[in-house]
Write an enzyme that holds these catalytic residues in place. Sequence first.
Site, PDB file in Angstrom:
ATOM      1  N   CYS A 236       0.816  -1.223   0.000  1.00  0.00           N
ATOM      2  CA  CYS A 236       0.000   0.000   0.000  1.00  0.00           C
ATOM      3  C   CYS A 236       0.846   1.269   0.000  1.00  0.00           C
ATOM      4  CB  CYS A 236      -0.975  -0.016   1.175  1.00  0.00           C
ATOM      5  SG  CYS A 236      -0.207   0.022   2.817  1.00  0.00           S
ATOM      6  N   HIS A 289      -2.832   1.108   6.914  1.00  0.00           N
ATOM      7  CA  HIS A 289      -3.037   0.957   5.474  1.00  0.00           C
ATOM      8  C   HIS A 289      -3.296   2.340   4.902  1.00  0.00           C
ATOM      9  CE1 HIS A 289      -4.124  -1.270   1.805  1.00  0.00           C
ATOM     10  NE2 HIS A 289      -5.082  -0.359   1.627  1.00  0.00           N
ATOM     11  N   HIS A 301      -5.554   1.758  -4.147  1.00  0.00           N
ATOM     12  CA  HIS A 301      -4.679   1.206  -3.105  1.00  0.00           C
ATOM     13  C   HIS A 301      -4.268  -0.195  -3.514  1.00  0.00           C
ATOM     14  CE1 HIS A 301      -8.039  -1.171  -0.974  1.00  0.00           C
ATOM     15  NE2 HIS A 301      -8.601  -0.587  -2.006  1.00  0.00           N
TER      16      HIS A 301
END
Length: 334
Positions: A236, A289, A301
């Site tokens: 990510c 994240h 993402h």
Amino acid sequence: MSTLRSLFWCVLLGTMAFVGAEPAASQAGRLGVTYGRWWVDEPGYLWSATYHRRLFGPVDYGLGAFHFDDRRPVPDLTQTGGELSIGVGRLGRGPYVFGTAALGLRHVDGNTDAAWSAGVGYQLRVFSFLRLGFEGGYRWEDTGVNGFWALDPIDRSGFMLQGHLALGRGRRASAPRGQPAAPPPMASDPGAYGGSEELFTDSEAAALAGSVAETALDAMGTPYRWGGSDEDGYDCSGLIQWAYGEHGILLPRTSRDQARLGTRVDRSVGALLPGDILGFAVSGSGVSHVGLYVGQGDFIHSSSAGVRLSSLTASDPDSRWWQQRWVAARRILN
């Protein structure tokens, strides 16, 4: 015509030297292969292979080789040579414009001809590394019989229609040749990264951040790879570091440090702009994240399913899951 042949090789080699000396910060590059027809008194066929690199903003240049098959017995102007082109929007998706200057050597007698063309095109992204497109334009050729820029009966002009295929996502930005790469700042010092220190006008920042979002979208479909930050796979934070790095902006490596950069943005979709970093608390209460907002309520993402889009506004289970875990939003370009 020996003088013209010398001019041809000087221009071609000089252009190659210019490209080789250019700083690597010009960033994204693509290899394009084109095939088409040129409608003059008799149709001719054009092939070309060109490497395009970003010059600044949406402007790119290309250096390549072409072959023109005349398909006429007399006068046969079949030739092979080099070309230099400038395009606007050619490295992205959708419409673009271009202009090209070329010098070619005739196969039949070795004389040198010059050609100029301009036109418009449109391309679609098929995969993250592949684009297909079509372009149309007008091409004019100076045969050089009476010297360049002189009118001659066999000078020709006409419309052309071409299809092209482009490969590649470009390279990560690096230090100019001859200079050592600066070591990255420590992750514990987010203020040392370029994104939080640069000053832009609102329009400059919005344009650059939008380009970062477009770059990230080029990676759609790339597989997830823990610790990855290149075309072999991204995690990510690696995806976001790569997208900003393609535009010369150095970000820290971890999601937690990225979510501390820049300025705080209200956690509402209406306050977001493309290029904003979104932080999610997937495990625990802290950011674990990150994603990059691309507009229309969507963010890109890299998760276990690879690089993909998710929504902050839709009502499907996946979107609701991310909405419930969205805890931060940061704007890197101030």
